[in-house]
Design an enzyme around this catalytic site. Sequence first.
Site, PDB file in Angstrom:
ATOM      1  N   SER A 124      42.264  40.966  34.732  1.00 28.77           N
ATOM      2  CA  SER A 124      43.599  39.979  33.934  1.00 28.77           C
ATOM      3  C   SER A 124      45.006  40.303  34.276  1.00 28.77           C
ATOM      4  O   SER A 124      45.127  41.607  34.732  1.00 28.77           O
ATOM      5  CB  SER A 124      43.205  40.315  32.563  1.00 28.77           C
ATOM      6  OG  SER A 124      44.429  39.968  31.865  1.00 28.77           O
ATOM      7  N   TYR A 149      42.022  46.375  25.006  1.00 29.00           N
ATOM      8  CA  TYR A 149      41.619  45.433  25.890  1.00 29.00           C
ATOM      9  C   TYR A 149      42.169  45.334  27.067  1.00 29.00           C
ATOM     10  O   TYR A 149      41.421  45.737  28.181  1.00 29.00           O
ATOM     11  CB  TYR A 149      41.592  44.111  25.252  1.00 29.00           C
ATOM     12  CG  TYR A 149      41.322  42.979  26.289  1.00 29.00           C
ATOM     13  CD1 TYR A 149      40.060  42.606  26.552  1.00 29.00           C
ATOM     14  CD2 TYR A 149      42.647  42.396  26.905  1.00 29.00           C
ATOM     15  CE1 TYR A 149      39.923  41.586  27.532  1.00 29.00           C
ATOM     16  CE2 TYR A 149      42.313  41.358  27.831  1.00 29.00           C
ATOM     17  CZ  TYR A 149      41.096  41.035  28.134  1.00 29.00           C
ATOM     18  OH  TYR A 149      40.593  40.260  29.109  1.00 29.00           O
ATOM     19  N   LYS A 153      40.582  46.796  31.250  1.00 31.32           N
ATOM     20  CA  LYS A 153      40.493  46.074  32.299  1.00 31.32           C
ATOM     21  C   LYS A 153      41.169  47.096  33.382  1.00 31.32           C
ATOM     22  O   LYS A 153      40.842  47.125  34.737  1.00 31.32           O
ATOM     23  CB  LYS A 153      41.482  44.999  32.305  1.00 31.32           C
ATOM     24  CG  LYS A 153      40.717  43.736  31.226  1.00 31.32           C
ATOM     25  CD  LYS A 153      39.370  43.286  32.046  1.00 31.32           C
ATOM     26  CE  LYS A 153      38.845  42.157  31.096  1.00 31.32           C
ATOM     27  NZ  LYS A 153      37.598  42.036  31.527  1.00 31.32           N
TER      28      LYS A 153
HETATM   29  P1  NAD Z   1      33.730  34.803  26.909  1.00 31.97           P
HETATM   30  O1  NAD Z   1      33.731  35.676  25.772  1.00 31.97           O
HETATM   31  O2  NAD Z   1      33.599  33.299  26.673  1.00 31.97           O
HETATM   32  O3  NAD Z   1      32.653  35.107  27.950  1.00 31.97           O
HETATM   33  C1  NAD Z   1      32.264  36.696  28.036  1.00 31.97           C
HETATM   34  C2  NAD Z   1      30.719  36.561  27.937  1.00 31.97           C
HETATM   35  O4  NAD Z   1      30.287  37.904  27.751  1.00 31.97           O
HETATM   36  C3  NAD Z   1      30.104  35.893  26.405  1.00 31.97           C
HETATM   37  O5  NAD Z   1      29.096  35.093  26.708  1.00 31.97           O
HETATM   38  C4  NAD Z   1      29.445  37.288  25.869  1.00 31.97           C
HETATM   39  O6  NAD Z   1      28.247  36.934  25.025  1.00 31.97           O
HETATM   40  C5  NAD Z   1      29.141  38.079  27.011  1.00 31.97           C
HETATM   41  N1  NAD Z   1      29.029  39.589  26.702  1.00 31.97           N
HETATM   42  C6  NAD Z   1      29.945  40.447  26.318  1.00 31.97           C
HETATM   43  N2  NAD Z   1      29.326  41.574  26.206  1.00 31.97           N
HETATM   44  C7  NAD Z   1      28.277  41.706  26.655  1.00 31.97           C
HETATM   45  C8  NAD Z   1      27.274  42.661  27.204  1.00 31.97           C
HETATM   46  N3  NAD Z   1      27.386  43.767  26.920  1.00 31.97           N
HETATM   47  N4  NAD Z   1      26.296  42.229  27.541  1.00 31.97           N
HETATM   48  C9  NAD Z   1      25.947  41.098  27.774  1.00 31.97           C
HETATM   49  N5  NAD Z   1      26.760  39.978  27.595  1.00 31.97           N
HETATM   50  C10 NAD Z   1      28.119  40.309  27.174  1.00 31.97           C
HETATM   51  O7  NAD Z   1      35.186  35.222  27.607  1.00 31.97           O
HETATM   52  P2  NAD Z   1      35.756  34.242  29.128  1.00 31.97           P
HETATM   53  O8  NAD Z   1      36.879  33.845  28.485  1.00 31.97           O
HETATM   54  O9  NAD Z   1      34.669  33.333  29.592  1.00 31.97           O
HETATM   55  O10 NAD Z   1      36.043  35.700  29.897  1.00 31.97           O
HETATM   56  C11 NAD Z   1      35.139  36.208  30.869  1.00 31.97           C
HETATM   57  C12 NAD Z   1      35.811  37.217  31.382  1.00 31.97           C
HETATM   58  O11 NAD Z   1      37.150  37.146  31.921  1.00 31.97           O
HETATM   59  C13 NAD Z   1      36.049  38.752  30.298  1.00 31.97           C
HETATM   60  O12 NAD Z   1      35.621  39.850  30.845  1.00 31.97           O
HETATM   61  C14 NAD Z   1      37.275  38.345  29.817  1.00 31.97           C
HETATM   62  O13 NAD Z   1      37.957  39.824  29.335  1.00 31.97           O
HETATM   63  C15 NAD Z   1      38.140  38.131  31.410  1.00 31.97           C
HETATM   64  N6  NAD Z   1      39.342  37.435  31.005  1.00 31.97           N
HETATM   65  C16 NAD Z   1      39.418  36.153  30.490  1.00 31.97           C
HETATM   66  C17 NAD Z   1      40.730  35.463  30.006  1.00 31.97           C
HETATM   67  C18 NAD Z   1      40.526  34.318  29.479  1.00 31.97           C
HETATM   68  O14 NAD Z   1      41.810  34.003  29.121  1.00 31.97           O
HETATM   69  N7  NAD Z   1      39.410  33.764  29.130  1.00 31.97           N
HETATM   70  C19 NAD Z   1      41.855  36.183  30.897  1.00 31.97           C
HETATM   71  C20 NAD Z   1      41.605  37.212  31.811  1.00 31.97           C
HETATM   72  C21 NAD Z   1      40.214  37.982  31.842  1.00 31.97           C
HETATM   73  C1  UD1 Z   2      46.527  36.636  25.864  1.00 30.65           C
HETATM   74  C2  UD1 Z   2      46.402  38.167  25.782  1.00 30.65           C
HETATM   75  C3  UD1 Z   2      46.010  38.622  27.248  1.00 30.65           C
HETATM   76  C4  UD1 Z   2      45.010  37.758  27.583  1.00 30.65           C
HETATM   77  C5  UD1 Z   2      44.992  36.397  27.427  1.00 30.65           C
HETATM   78  C6  UD1 Z   2      43.761  35.726  28.044  1.00 30.65           C
HETATM   79  C7  UD1 Z   2      47.864  38.760  23.967  1.00 30.65           C
HETATM   80  C8  UD1 Z   2      49.218  39.532  23.721  1.00 30.65           C
HETATM   81  N1  UD1 Z   2      47.842  38.873  25.336  1.00 30.65           N
HETATM   82  O1  UD1 Z   2      47.547  36.353  26.713  1.00 30.65           O
HETATM   83  O2  UD1 Z   2      45.938  39.802  27.084  1.00 30.65           O
HETATM   84  O3  UD1 Z   2      44.397  38.433  29.005  1.00 30.65           O
HETATM   85  O4  UD1 Z   2      45.545  36.055  26.392  1.00 30.65           O
HETATM   86  O5  UD1 Z   2      42.846  35.713  27.159  1.00 30.65           O
HETATM   87  O6  UD1 Z   2      47.356  38.653  23.237  1.00 30.65           O
HETATM   88  N2  UD1 Z   2      51.325  31.098  21.568  1.00 30.65           N
HETATM   89  C9  UD1 Z   2      51.788  30.679  20.335  1.00 30.65           C
HETATM   90  N3  UD1 Z   2      50.998  30.149  19.386  1.00 30.65           N
HETATM   91  C10 UD1 Z   2      49.681  30.381  19.316  1.00 30.65           C
HETATM   92  C11 UD1 Z   2      48.993  31.179  20.354  1.00 30.65           C
HETATM   93  C12 UD1 Z   2      49.759  31.508  21.382  1.00 30.65           C
HETATM   94  O7  UD1 Z   2      53.030  29.999  20.490  1.00 30.65           O
HETATM   95  O8  UD1 Z   2      48.883  30.150  18.111  1.00 30.65           O
HETATM   96  C13 UD1 Z   2      52.045  31.539  22.530  1.00 30.65           C
HETATM   97  C14 UD1 Z   2      52.022  33.040  22.921  1.00 30.65           C
HETATM   98  O9  UD1 Z   2      53.267  33.480  22.129  1.00 30.65           O
HETATM   99  C15 UD1 Z   2      52.250  33.066  24.513  1.00 30.65           C
HETATM  100  C16 UD1 Z   2      51.620  31.631  25.039  1.00 30.65           C
HETATM  101  O10 UD1 Z   2      51.573  30.925  23.537  1.00 30.65           O
HETATM  102  O11 UD1 Z   2      53.630  32.729  24.858  1.00 30.65           O
HETATM  103  C17 UD1 Z   2      50.207  31.838  25.499  1.00 30.65           C
HETATM  104  O12 UD1 Z   2      49.370  32.569  24.451  1.00 30.65           O
HETATM  105  P1  UD1 Z   2      47.901  32.861  24.798  1.00 30.65           P
HETATM  106  O13 UD1 Z   2      47.206  31.905  24.824  1.00 30.65           O
HETATM  107  O14 UD1 Z   2      47.506  33.773  23.567  1.00 30.65           O
HETATM  108  O15 UD1 Z   2      47.736  33.742  26.217  1.00 30.65           O
HETATM  109  P2  UD1 Z   2      48.708  35.304  26.568  1.00 30.65           P
HETATM  110  O16 UD1 Z   2      49.548  35.777  25.310  1.00 30.65           O
HETATM  111  O17 UD1 Z   2      49.347  34.876  27.820  1.00 30.65           O
END
Ligand code: NAD
Ligand code: UD1
Length: 338
Positions: A124, A149, A153
Amino acid sequence: MNVLVTGGAGYIGSHTCVELLENGCGVIVVDNLCNSSAGSLDRVQEITGQALKFYQGDVRDEKLLRKIFRENHIGCVIHFAGRKAVGESVEKPWEYYDNNLNATLTLTKVMEDAGVRNLIFSSSATVYAAANEMPLKETSATGCCTNPYGWTKYMTEQILSDIAFADKRWSMCLLRYFNPIGAHESGRIGEDPRGIPNNLMPYITQVAIGRREKLSVYGGDYPTPDGTGVRDYIHVVDLAKGHVAAVKYTTEHTGCEAFNLGTGTGYSVLDIVNTFAAVNQIPIPYQITARRPGDVAVCYADPAKSAEKLGWRAEKTLADMCRDSWRWQRRNPMGYGE
Ligand code: NAD
Ligand code: UD1
């Protein structure tokens, strides 16, 4: 090639399964469904017209993992499985360190024993230190994370690079995602957060569908053009395609490398609200409130390394992201829970 996708039933995992199947890969998913529904995998198969194999279970379950590697000829692993809620990680640090770190340790141990050494990890942009200049390059400073969290990572990146350093046969890609939003254009799979959404786009779509009254915009006094926070939003289908490119890369290289998956363009919270309202013809009521603790003003990627080495670039526009997020929410007002 067969790809094992941990966490494949989740938001990014399900979209990646579609792209893998459409690119001729066999797909095996292991997911404990702690934050997802198996219904997403039914829909992946419906979209692609192809079957995948699903094991319901925990990646920390070493016996299960050994069974999966015995029963399938796996060429590469994409490791999505992990907990991802920042606020929850502050309240339950043990759960986050246990789940996110032990899953990776168990997985890499079983991979090593099975002789499968191609791994793609979901990292991330949160690993970058807040003090960096924008845009963020893979060489920008990391660390100084603000929550457990983020530390999981950061630590996982360290563990994986140490493993790859110790044994040169490993090939690893650390994919640093910026802000994934949007959904598959079929409207059949998308993001389905449990409870009140923490992230911006799912909150906006729940306001649009009438599940929430109005959006709180966290901070209107940042040093940005309109005072609201700026992020690098990327369409989840573009992100999924980045994984297909990374699978190919791992088969052609060894070592451990980080790649930014972002567009390189920053948009403010109000840009997102206004674009969503314009392309979908739905007003989004909002109020500007206090800043959210831990938020930075601006965060966006330099995606040049991914373009050069992975041959991958994000292609979809902000309007595509807003349209596709809304199509998913409109057709599935309660997500997979219907
Ligand atoms: P998500 O929660 O939708 O998907 C994660 C999946 O992993 C889920 O289906 C959950 O059931 C499964 N899971 C969690 N722990 C497990 C375990 N111990 N064994 C088996 N399954 C398990 O999340 P996502 O948004 O699809 O994110 C996927 C990955 O990307 C995560 O590692 C997350 O941290 C990373 N990531 C997501 C974002 C984002 O904004 N969505 C941003 C940066 C990184
Ligand atoms: C967040 C996480 C980051 C994670 C990423 C993806 C925090 C501090 N960071 O990033 O670690 O990798 O999600 O899951 O939580 N916002 C609003 N109103 C809302 C929600 C968000 O104004 O109800 C704003 C936030 O202040 C930010 C932007 O929208 O400026 C994006 O927010 P968000 O979607 O939560 O992502 P990040 O904060 O960038």
